[in-house]
Motif scaffolding. Structure first.
Motif, PDB file in Angstrom:
ATOM      1  N   LEU A  36      -2.211  53.734  21.122  1.00 38.69           N
ATOM      2  CA  LEU A  36      -1.025  53.066  20.581  1.00 38.69           C
ATOM      3  C   LEU A  36      -0.160  52.505  21.700  1.00 38.69           C
ATOM      4  CD1 LEU A  36       0.058  55.695  17.883  1.00 38.69           C
ATOM      5  CD2 LEU A  36      -1.606  53.823  17.692  1.00 38.69           C
ATOM      6  N   HIS A  37       0.307  51.282  21.503  1.00 42.94           N
ATOM      7  CA  HIS A  37       1.156  50.637  22.512  1.00 42.94           C
ATOM      8  C   HIS A  37       2.618  51.072  22.372  1.00 42.94           C
ATOM      9  CE1 HIS A  37       2.946  47.773  19.648  1.00 42.94           C
ATOM     10  NE2 HIS A  37       1.729  47.462  19.217  1.00 42.94           N
ATOM     11  N   ALA A 108      -8.925  61.102  17.406  1.00 48.79           N
ATOM     12  CA  ALA A 108      -7.708  61.505  18.111  1.00 48.79           C
ATOM     13  C   ALA A 108      -6.815  60.290  18.334  1.00 48.79           C
ATOM     14  CB  ALA A 108      -8.057  62.155  19.450  1.00 48.79           C
ATOM     15  N   VAL A 109      -5.549  60.553  18.686  1.00 46.73           N
ATOM     16  CA  VAL A 109      -4.577  59.482  18.916  1.00 46.73           C
ATOM     17  C   VAL A 109      -3.907  59.711  20.259  1.00 46.73           C
ATOM     18  CG1 VAL A 109      -2.545  58.280  18.038  1.00 46.73           C
ATOM     19  CG2 VAL A 109      -4.164  59.279  16.428  1.00 46.73           C
ATOM     20  N   LEU A 110      -3.818  58.646  21.041  1.00 47.86           N
ATOM     21  CA  LEU A 110      -3.101  58.650  22.323  1.00 47.86           C
ATOM     22  C   LEU A 110      -2.057  57.552  22.285  1.00 47.86           C
ATOM     23  CD1 LEU A 110      -4.573  58.877  25.908  1.00 47.86           C
ATOM     24  CD2 LEU A 110      -2.998  57.033  25.326  1.00 47.86           C
ATOM     25  N   GLY A 111      -0.827  57.875  22.671  1.00 47.97           N
ATOM     26  CA  GLY A 111       0.227  56.873  22.693  1.00 47.97           C
ATOM     27  C   GLY A 111       1.110  57.022  23.901  1.00 47.97           C
ATOM     28  N   SER A 112       1.753  55.920  24.284  1.00 49.58           N
ATOM     29  CA  SER A 112       2.716  55.913  25.376  1.00 49.58           C
ATOM     30  C   SER A 112       4.084  55.521  24.846  1.00 49.58           C
ATOM     31  CB  SER A 112       2.295  54.919  26.472  1.00 49.58           C
ATOM     32  OG  SER A 112       1.086  55.322  27.081  1.00 49.58           O
ATOM     33  N   SER A 113       5.121  56.273  25.244  1.00 44.31           N
ATOM     34  CA  SER A 113       6.511  55.961  24.938  1.00 44.31           C
ATOM     35  C   SER A 113       6.740  55.919  23.430  1.00 44.31           C
ATOM     36  CB  SER A 113       6.893  54.644  25.621  1.00 44.31           C
ATOM     37  OG  SER A 113       8.281  54.444  25.621  1.00 44.31           O
ATOM     38  N   PHE A 114       7.125  54.779  22.870  1.00 49.21           N
ATOM     39  CA  PHE A 114       7.280  54.625  21.419  1.00 49.21           C
ATOM     40  C   PHE A 114       5.987  55.028  20.717  1.00 49.21           C
ATOM     41  CE2 PHE A 114       9.876  51.955  18.321  1.00 49.21           C
ATOM     42  CZ  PHE A 114       9.140  52.299  17.192  1.00 49.21           C
ATOM     43  N   GLY A 137       6.587  60.417  25.820  1.00 48.00           N
ATOM     44  CA  GLY A 137       7.034  60.303  24.431  1.00 48.00           C
ATOM     45  C   GLY A 137       8.401  60.916  24.185  1.00 48.00           C
ATOM     46  N   TRP A 138       8.830  60.809  22.947  1.00 49.06           N
ATOM     47  CA  TRP A 138      10.133  61.359  22.561  1.00 49.06           C
ATOM     48  C   TRP A 138      10.056  61.940  21.162  1.00 49.06           C
ATOM     49  CZ3 TRP A 138      12.142  58.269  18.544  1.00 49.06           C
ATOM     50  CH2 TRP A 138      11.660  56.949  18.492  1.00 49.06           C
ATOM     51  N   GLY A 139      10.897  62.957  20.942  1.00 50.21           N
ATOM     52  CA  GLY A 139      10.850  63.665  19.675  1.00 50.21           C
ATOM     53  C   GLY A 139      12.105  63.572  18.850  1.00 50.21           C
ATOM     54  N   ASN A 140      13.216  63.158  19.467  1.00 47.11           N
ATOM     55  CA  ASN A 140      14.499  63.077  18.757  1.00 47.11           C
ATOM     56  C   ASN A 140      15.191  61.805  19.191  1.00 47.11           C
ATOM     57  OD1 ASN A 140      17.511  63.455  18.509  1.00 47.11           O
ATOM     58  ND2 ASN A 140      16.870  65.340  17.496  1.00 47.11           N
ATOM     59  N   GLY A 141      15.225  60.815  18.306  1.00 46.51           N
ATOM     60  CA  GLY A 141      15.743  59.512  18.671  1.00 46.51           C
ATOM     61  C   GLY A 141      17.199  59.525  19.102  1.00 46.51           C
ATOM     62  N   GLU A 142      18.028  60.255  18.386  1.00 44.31           N
ATOM     63  CA  GLU A 142      19.453  60.288  18.743  1.00 44.31           C
ATOM     64  C   GLU A 142      19.650  60.879  20.133  1.00 44.31           C
ATOM     65  OE1 GLU A 142      23.775  61.975  17.125  1.00 44.31           O
ATOM     66  OE2 GLU A 142      21.929  62.426  16.013  1.00 44.31           O
ATOM     67  N   ARG A 143      19.007  62.002  20.412  1.00 41.40           N
ATOM     68  CA  ARG A 143      19.174  62.633  21.714  1.00 41.40           C
ATOM     69  C   ARG A 143      18.548  61.788  22.828  1.00 41.40           C
ATOM     70  NH1 ARG A 143      16.751  67.062  20.492  1.00 41.40           N
ATOM     71  NH2 ARG A 143      15.035  66.936  21.982  1.00 41.40           N
TER      72      ARG A 143
END
Length: 306
Positions: A36-37, A108-114, A137-143
């Protein structure tokens, strides 16, 4: 590798490239990865092509594709909504599951950033995802946004932009368009990773969608499927604490690795330690197994990623 340009359906038609290892035998199927881009990027970005080459060299089938509104895919240009990207990723799983060269139980899935946030969320809500690799990656958009807009003045500007976007949509029925760097600021020395065909302006709803996105709330549901969290120890774009917090919330087996001498676009860099760690992790948690009609599954011996 053999490349095959493909399209498949989600809410719109999505464009992708399917990579098939050259040493596949007739009737054989193998584990596969979807790559994933990142934010407003596309399937030709360096942090897509980098892991695609690693995985293809190791012998996996790989699909890279453009999310709706990006690259060659259909959809409103630049309208990136997190849960819609999850829908697109699940459509990619549907597509890969029908390919005769793919073991549908081992996708399987591999992604960077978003794309990493989308990969984690997709695995948390879709049991068909057999393993996940998240880079930056990120798990909490607000933080995450609080870390990216770190001064009181910057945070006020960002939250004012979200408010104006909601008010503009309510009063006009249309979207307020905003610059990509007003959503996700990045330092000048990394802007070369934002390619010419990347989206430069987005509806404010994109920023609101990211603000509301909480991949960390579903990461625990992935276990006992394996998760690999990669992050730069000093990330100039996405705060490193995002992967650390996801690791705290994840079940097992989950590994977290923080790298010195890398930055946010680590798969676009020629850092052999990242490549070697990925190959070692795959060998343990998502090994390359071939199967064929009438034959027993067999592990494929392979060389290390270079």
């Amino acid at each position: 590798m053999r490349e095959k340009y493909v399209t498949f359906g989600s809410a719109v038609r999505l464009a992708g490239v399917l990579h098939l290892p050259t040493d596949m035998r007739p009737g054989e199927d193998r584990p596969a990865f979807i790559v994933l881009h990142g934010f407003g990027s596309h399937k030709g970005a360096a942090n897509v092509l980098g892991p695609t080459k690693i995985l293809d060299d190791l012998g996996y089938v790989v699909l890279r594709f453009d999310m709706r509104g990006c690259g060659d895919s259909e959809g409103e240009r630049g309208r990136l909504i997190c849960l819609e990207q999850v829908e697109d990723t699940r459509a990619a799983i549907d597509f890969l599951s029908t390919q005769p060269q793919v073991d549908p139980r081992r996708i399987a899935v591999l992604g960077s950033s978003f794309g990493a946030a989308v990969a984690i969320y997709t695995a948390g809500v879709d049991e068909r995802v057999a393993a996940v690799v998240s880079s930056g990656g990120w798990g909490n958009g607000e933080r995450k946004f609080q870390g990216q807009h770190s001064t009181p003045e910057a945070w006020q500007r960002f939250t004012d932009m979200l408010r104006r976007g909601r008010e503009h949509r309510a009063s006009t029925g249309t979207s307020l368009m905003v610059d990509r760097y007003d959503i996700v600021p990045i330092p000048d020395h990394l802007k070369g990773h934002v390619l010419e065909r990347s989206i430069q302006r987005f509806p404010a709803e994109t920023a609101q969608s990211m603000f509301d996105f909480r991949a960390e709330e579903v990461i625990s549901a992935i276990a006992p499927r394996p998760v690999l969290l990669l992050h730069s120890a000093d990330d100039s774009v996405t705060p490193t604490e995002q992967s650390i917090e996801m690791f705290k919330r994840a079940g097992r087996p989950t590994e977290l690795h923080l790298f010195a001498e890398t930055d946010h676009f680590m798969f676009a860099e020629a850092n052999k330690r990242v490549h070697q760690l990925l190959a070692t992790w795959l060998d343990r948690y998502f090994p390359l197994i071939r199967s064929s009609a009438g034959g027993e599954p067999a592990r494929i011996e392979r060389h290390a990623a270079s």
